[in-house]
Design a protein around this motif. Structure first.
Motif: not given
Length: 313
Positions: A16-20, A37-41, A69-71, A88-97
């Motif tokens: 929630t909110p279903r991010l990939v 990788f995190i892109p720009g606007l 991201l939501s953005s 991003m913290a959720e994504c990092v935690g996911y790949f660390l797991s």
């Protein structure tokens, strides 16, 4: 014709909110480390020009992941870098797991650089990363001042400030403020974060402006250094988002100095990327140099050999 498809795995890292996040895959590789990788606007999956070539050329012990991201795309106008960092913290935690004990490096382009620097320097409890790459860390404030007529710029700043005082910071400003030029509708709060009106220039997004005193860089780059996160700056030499009055080399040197003075581990490839545009659209030598510097940095992080680059500032 450029490649229009990329094999990979789509991961849902947030329910929630279903991010990939999209992980590019290569035949025969079993990477233990991850480059996120995190892109720009206005950007999203596969929209930054060098994504596919960098993924193909990436160091074999690293997997290349693009995070949504939501953005992402036009969502940035109703988001913030603080919200980005939470996701991003959720994504990092996911790949660390997925890869316990593996290295995690964040790489941002343009406004994605604000996300990376905010992640590694701001207060908050989040998974630790091993390194950050800032590719095209430019000032949105200075870019906005450059592309907006002065009268419009002041009028929109005044409008947004007025809305915030009235408690309407999360409401959407009129379309004329941002949609024709920036490509998305925007809240009063996000406008002020990016435009960062003076004299204080307190916008959350305002991290790379050329008029900052040393203390302003020390409050971000210096904190990141003290937390032990390795860093590399890749500032595009032909970046048209930067005013012509800005000395790019001097600006980068000031950022690096703030980082090194606090004991930071700076990548040996940090500095100007000659001939590169904002998103490194160029092929050939320029693109290959980007690949080389990124891979050198990733390899040094894996080996624990990120060194102290000398700074001339």
């Amino acid at each position: 014709m450029s490649t229009t498809k990329s094999p990979g795995t789509l991961h849902r890292y947030n329910q929630t909110p279903r991010l990939v996040a999209f992980e590019h895959t290569r035949d025969g590789s079993s990477p233990q480390n991850t480059l996120i990788f995190i892109p720009g606007l206005n950007e999203g999956l596969l929209t930054t020009p060098y994504i596919q070539s960098l993924s193909a050329a990436l160091h074999p012990s690293y997997s290349f992941v693009e995070v949504l991201l939501s953005s992402s795309y036009s969502g940035w106008g109703h988001s913030s870098i603080s919200q980005d960092v939470e996701e991003m913290a959720e994504c990092v935690g996911y790949f660390l797991s997925l890869r316990p004990g593996g290295k995690i490096v964040l790489m941002g382009n343009s406004t994605g650089c604000q996300d990376v620097l905010h992640y590694i320097s701001s207060e908050g409890s989040r998974p630790i990363v091993d390194g950050g790459i800032l590719q095209a860390p430019v000032s949105d404030r200075e870019a906005i001042q450059m592309i907006y007529p002065q009268n419009d710029h002041k009028r929109y700043n005044d409008l947004a400030q007025g809305w915030v005082k009235e408690g309407k910071g999360e409401e959407t400003l009129p379309n004329e403020v941002s949609l024709p030029i920036l490509g998305a509708r925007i809240t009063a709060n996000r406008w002020l974060s990016l435009a960062s009106p003076g004299p204080e220039h307190k916008g959350e997004d305002d991290m790379f402006s050329s008029d900052f005193e040393p203390a302003r860089f020390q409050a971000t780059f210096g904190i990141a250094a003290r937390r032990g996160v390795a860093l590399m700056i890749l500032f595009s030499g032909n970046d048209r988002s930067v005013p012509s009055t800005v000395d790019k080399e001097a600006l980068v040197a000031r950022m690096e100095k703030a980082f090194l003075d606090a004991g930071g581990k700076l990548g040996r490839g940090s500095g100007i990327l000659p001939g590169a545009s904002h998103t490194v659209k160029e092929q050939g030598d320029v693109r290959n140099e980007l690949h080389r510097r990124v891979n050198d940095f990733l390899e040094d992080i894996e080996r624990g050999t990120v060194g102290q680059k000398q700074c001339n500032a």
